[in-house]
Design a protein around this motif. Structure first.
Motif, PDB file in Angstrom:
ATOM      1  N   VAL A   1       1.354  -1.077  -0.362  1.00 41.74           N
ATOM      2  CA  VAL A   1       0.255   0.244  -0.119  1.00 41.74           C
ATOM      3  C   VAL A   1       0.913   1.080   0.462  1.00 41.74           C
ATOM      4  CG1 VAL A   1      -1.735  -1.400   1.633  1.00 41.74           C
ATOM      5  CG2 VAL A   1      -0.263  -0.106   2.805  1.00 41.74           C
ATOM      6  N   ALA A   2       0.060   2.234  -0.024  1.00 45.65           N
ATOM      7  CA  ALA A   2       0.992   3.994  -0.333  1.00 45.65           C
ATOM      8  C   ALA A   2       0.079   4.650   0.295  1.00 45.65           C
ATOM      9  CB  ALA A   2       1.057   4.433  -2.106  1.00 45.65           C
ATOM     10  N   THR A   3       0.276   4.348   1.402  1.00 46.30           N
ATOM     11  CA  THR A   3      -0.468   5.703   2.266  1.00 46.30           C
ATOM     12  C   THR A   3       0.109   7.097   2.351  1.00 46.30           C
ATOM     13  OG1 THR A   3       0.395   5.132   4.413  1.00 46.30           O
ATOM     14  CG2 THR A   3      -1.261   3.961   2.952  1.00 46.30           C
ATOM     15  N   PHE A   4      -1.298   8.205   2.615  1.00 50.75           N
ATOM     16  CA  PHE A   4      -0.261   9.094   2.561  1.00 50.75           C
ATOM     17  C   PHE A   4       1.175   9.956   3.539  1.00 50.75           C
ATOM     18  CE2 PHE A   4      -1.406  13.936   3.892  1.00 50.75           C
ATOM     19  CZ  PHE A   4      -0.948  14.806   2.497  1.00 50.75           C
ATOM     20  N   HIS A   5       0.306   8.764   4.463  1.00 49.59           N
ATOM     21  CA  HIS A   5       1.751   9.456   6.158  1.00 49.59           C
ATOM     22  C   HIS A   5       2.426   8.017   5.835  1.00 49.59           C
ATOM     23  CE1 HIS A   5      -0.058  13.078   6.741  1.00 49.59           C
ATOM     24  NE2 HIS A   5      -1.181  12.207   7.099  1.00 49.59           N
ATOM     25  N   ALA A   6       3.146   7.011   4.806  1.00 47.12           N
ATOM     26  CA  ALA A   6       2.960   5.973   5.416  1.00 47.12           C
ATOM     27  C   ALA A   6       4.601   6.215   5.577  1.00 47.12           C
ATOM     28  CB  ALA A   6       3.474   4.977   3.495  1.00 47.12           C
ATOM     29  N   PRO A   7       5.488   6.034   6.238  1.00 47.49           N
ATOM     30  CA  PRO A   7       5.180   4.175   6.844  1.00 47.49           C
ATOM     31  C   PRO A   7       4.176   4.848   8.328  1.00 47.49           C
ATOM     32  CG  PRO A   7       7.797   4.976   6.823  1.00 47.49           C
ATOM     33  CD  PRO A   7       6.851   5.884   5.884  1.00 47.49           C
ATOM     34  N   ALA A   8       3.845   5.704   7.813  1.00 50.18           N
ATOM     35  CA  ALA A   8       3.294   5.532   9.829  1.00 50.18           C
ATOM     36  C   ALA A   8       2.649   4.259   9.672  1.00 50.18           C
ATOM     37  CB  ALA A   8       2.659   7.096   9.699  1.00 50.18           C
ATOM     38  N   ARG A   9       2.500   4.311  10.974  1.00 48.83           N
ATOM     39  CA  ARG A   9       2.190   2.993  12.019  1.00 48.83           C
ATOM     40  C   ARG A   9       0.891   3.230  11.609  1.00 48.83           C
ATOM     41  NH1 ARG A   9       5.103  -1.041  14.887  1.00 48.83           N
ATOM     42  NH2 ARG A   9       7.070  -0.094  15.044  1.00 48.83           N
TER      43      ARG A   9
ATOM     44  N   ALA B   1      -5.936  -3.603   8.267  1.00 44.60           N
ATOM     45  CA  ALA B   1      -7.824  -3.558   8.741  1.00 44.60           C
ATOM     46  C   ALA B   1      -8.336  -3.924   7.905  1.00 44.60           C
ATOM     47  CB  ALA B   1      -7.909  -3.051  10.268  1.00 44.60           C
ATOM     48  N   ALA B   2      -7.915  -2.502   7.259  1.00 45.08           N
ATOM     49  CA  ALA B   2      -9.495  -2.702   6.121  1.00 45.08           C
ATOM     50  C   ALA B   2      -9.174  -4.077   4.712  1.00 45.08           C
ATOM     51  CB  ALA B   2      -9.675  -1.823   5.267  1.00 45.08           C
ATOM     52  N   ALA B   3      -7.766  -4.620   4.885  1.00 42.41           N
ATOM     53  CA  ALA B   3      -7.802  -5.351   3.938  1.00 42.41           C
ATOM     54  C   ALA B   3      -7.403  -6.843   4.514  1.00 42.41           C
ATOM     55  CB  ALA B   3      -6.452  -5.554   3.233  1.00 42.41           C
ATOM     56  N   GLY B   4      -8.007  -6.899   6.101  1.00 45.92           N
ATOM     57  CA  GLY B   4      -7.964  -8.042   6.431  1.00 45.92           C
ATOM     58  C   GLY B   4      -6.530  -9.072   6.194  1.00 45.92           C
ATOM     59  N   ARG B   5      -5.407  -8.319   6.261  1.00 45.91           N
ATOM     60  CA  ARG B   5      -4.396  -8.695   5.782  1.00 45.91           C
ATOM     61  C   ARG B   5      -3.106  -7.361   6.171  1.00 45.91           C
ATOM     62  NH1 ARG B   5      -6.768 -12.763   5.977  1.00 45.91           N
ATOM     63  NH2 ARG B   5      -6.258 -14.230   4.669  1.00 45.91           N
ATOM     64  N   HIS B   6      -2.007  -8.491   6.145  1.00 43.98           N
ATOM     65  CA  HIS B   6      -0.805  -7.301   6.786  1.00 43.98           C
ATOM     66  C   HIS B   6       0.019  -6.835   5.527  1.00 43.98           C
ATOM     67  CE1 HIS B   6       1.178  -4.779   9.154  1.00 43.98           C
ATOM     68  NE2 HIS B   6       2.334  -4.249   8.869  1.00 43.98           N
ATOM     69  N   PRO B   7       0.305  -5.739   4.674  1.00 41.50           N
ATOM     70  CA  PRO B   7       1.130  -4.693   4.268  1.00 41.50           C
ATOM     71  C   PRO B   7       2.455  -5.743   3.511  1.00 41.50           C
ATOM     72  CG  PRO B   7      -0.167  -2.993   4.457  1.00 41.50           C
ATOM     73  CD  PRO B   7      -0.501  -4.715   5.593  1.00 41.50           C
ATOM     74  N   ARG B   8       3.103  -5.696   2.785  1.00 41.12           N
ATOM     75  CA  ARG B   8       4.657  -6.737   2.789  1.00 41.12           C
ATOM     76  C   ARG B   8       5.734  -5.318   2.066  1.00 41.12           C
ATOM     77  NH1 ARG B   8       3.977  -8.964   7.164  1.00 41.12           N
ATOM     78  NH2 ARG B   8       2.886 -10.745   7.465  1.00 41.12           N
ATOM     79  N   ILE B   9       4.826  -4.344   1.433  1.00 42.54           N
ATOM     80  CA  ILE B   9       5.225  -3.584   0.632  1.00 42.54           C
ATOM     81  C   ILE B   9       4.600  -2.177   1.408  1.00 42.54           C
ATOM     82  CG2 ILE B   9       6.332  -2.187  -0.871  1.00 42.54           C
ATOM     83  CD1 ILE B   9       6.268  -4.674  -2.313  1.00 42.54           C
ATOM     84  N   LEU B  10       5.951  -0.827   1.996  1.00 42.80           N
ATOM     85  CA  LEU B  10       5.392   0.450   2.151  1.00 42.80           C
ATOM     86  C   LEU B  10       5.966   0.826   1.378  1.00 42.80           C
ATOM     87  CD1 LEU B  10       4.782   0.310   6.336  1.00 42.80           C
ATOM     88  CD2 LEU B  10       3.275  -0.589   4.451  1.00 42.80           C
ATOM     89  N   GLU B  11       4.691   1.750   0.356  1.00 40.83           N
ATOM     90  CA  GLU B  11       5.810   2.728  -0.114  1.00 40.83           C
ATOM     91  C   GLU B  11       5.402   4.173   0.050  1.00 40.83           C
ATOM     92  OE1 GLU B  11       5.337   4.224  -5.422  1.00 40.83           O
ATOM     93  OE2 GLU B  11       4.517   2.352  -4.691  1.00 40.83           O
TER      94      GLU B  11
ATOM     95  N   LEU C   1      11.613   2.219   9.628  1.00 38.44           N
ATOM     96  CA  LEU C   1       9.996   2.017   9.896  1.00 38.44           C
ATOM     97  C   LEU C   1       9.134   0.627   9.918  1.00 38.44           C
ATOM     98  CD1 LEU C   1       7.690   2.986  12.190  1.00 38.44           C
ATOM     99  CD2 LEU C   1       7.542   4.196  10.736  1.00 38.44           C
ATOM    100  N   SER C   2       9.449   0.515   8.351  1.00 36.52           N
ATOM    101  CA  SER C   2       8.796  -0.275   7.744  1.00 36.52           C
ATOM    102  C   SER C   2       8.865  -1.926   8.307  1.00 36.52           C
ATOM    103  CB  SER C   2       9.170   0.301   6.051  1.00 36.52           C
ATOM    104  OG  SER C   2       8.903   1.361   5.010  1.00 36.52           O
ATOM    105  N   TYR C   3      10.429  -2.083   7.700  1.00 37.92           N
ATOM    106  CA  TYR C   3      10.785  -3.250   8.296  1.00 37.92           C
ATOM    107  C   TYR C   3      10.083  -3.729   9.920  1.00 37.92           C
ATOM    108  CZ  TYR C   3      14.021  -4.127   4.630  1.00 37.92           C
ATOM    109  OH  TYR C   3      14.429  -4.802   3.427  1.00 37.92           O
TER     110      TYR C   3
END
Length: 345
Positions: free
Chosen positions: A62-70, A78-88, A104-106
């Motif tokens: 996922v690429a979120t606006f404040h990535a890689p903020a927790r 939570a929305a996807a039901g799975r944890h992303p393995r790449i943070l862009e 923080l990504s790691y």
């Protein structure tokens, strides 16, 4: 092997010799470049770059606006039901590499994917002060070398997406802007890559990332490709703008790329504009990924319009799209986290 002249240039830059370059567009910078943010102590060692290049399963990113903020990672998970393995996340050339963000990504069980944009704070399409010619000729070597050393110091693989969507006409690194000419993009890419190699920053996963062919005025991709020896993954950016299927957006570009490279393909930005077709388009995206060889995963552009999206691309704003997204992830064999640390499940 790099030419002796390049090695001598690196030595001169590292010692602070020569004139300081303006690397920000906002005034002079020291020859040593900006200072990196420190990485937290106690980092757990990760595997080598090779462990990530061909994942056992599909990457979900996922690429979120404040990535890689927790907080934004947790909300997407939570929305996807799975944890992303790449943070862009994105940065311009007025910023140093942040070891803190990579770590923080790691810590969240995800590879950091840094989209590195050779521009300043302006978002103008024409910025001759950041021209490809200047990059290739060495005008930014002090900044690039410092950045490369900061990446190397993390001791971890970092995905680097340099100057993406180069086949479009909306960024300064397009060969149509900033005084650029045909061939300048490849020369700039190779120069940046060679500087990283020269300082030993070899754990970078290099992603060459064009926009899909639609909307790029028939710009040919192959002349913009630096070559397999300079690229690890091919990234493709493609969004649904009313089409019924993801395949009609993505497949023509994949077919074109395969004529000159067989490198693994990652969808480095994707999503669908809101509307009655969004849920169906999203469901088809996962079917397309499963049925298309050599596609190793995707990064969903989880931004609203207020956060920089052309449309509100968030998959969780429509219950039908959210359901399609979750079902799609369930249907994929997702890549496990390949590092030797406890990762979120």
């Amino acid at each position: 092997m790099l030419a002796l002249g390049l090695v001598l240039t690196l030595a001169a830059c590292s010692s602070g010799a020569g004139d300081a370059h303006d690397i920000t567009g906002h005034g002079s910078a020291s020859a040593s470049g900006p200072t990196a943010k420190p990485s937290p102590s106690g980092r757990t060692a990760t595997l080598s770059k090779a462990a990530y290049l061909l994942p056992h399963g599909s990457y979900f990113g996922v690429a979120t606006f404040h990535a890689p903020a927790r907080a934004t990672t947790d909300a997407a998970a939570a929305a996807a039901g799975r944890h992303p393995r790449i943070l862009e996340y994105y940065q311009g050339w007025d910023e140093p590499f942040s070891a803190e963000d990579a770590e923080l990504s790691y810590e969240q069980g995800a590879l950091p994917l840094v989209t590195w944009e050779p521009q300043g704070r302006s978002r103008a399409a024409d910025q001759p002060q950041y021209s490809l010619k200047k990059i290739a000729s060495g005008a930014f070597d002090a900044y690039i070398i410092t950045f490369a050393r900061q990446v190397k110091a993390t001791g971890q693989p970092v995905v680097l997406r340099f100057a993406h969507e180069m086949n479009g006409d909306w960024y300064p690194w397009s060969e149509q802007h900033s005084g650029n000419s045909p061939g300048d993009y490849v020369r700039a890419w190779r120069h940046v890559h060679d500087l990283f190699q020269a300082v030993g920053s070899t754990q970078v996963i290099w992603v060459w990332s064009p926009n899909v062919l639609r909307g790029t005025k028939n710009v040919a991709l192959e002349p913009l490709y630096p070559g397999d020896q300079y690229v690890d993954w091919i990234g493709i950016d493609g969004y649904g703008f009313g089409e019924k299927t993801a395949g009609e957006v993505l497949q023509p570009t994949v077919d074109t790329v395969r004529r000159f490279s067989r490198k693994p393909i990652l969808l480095t930005e994707t999503g669908s504009a809101p509307g009655p077709q969004q849920a169906g388009w999203t469901a088809d995206l996962f079917r397309w990924i499963k049925s298309t060889p050599n596609v190793i995963g995707f990064v969903w552009f989880q931004h609203s319009q207020d956060e920089g999206g052309q449309y509100d691309y968030r998959f969780d704003i429509d219950p039908r799209t959210r359901a399609a997204f979750r079902q799609g992830l369930e249907s994929l064999a997702l890549s496990p986290w390949p590092v030797t640390r406890q990762a979120p499940q």
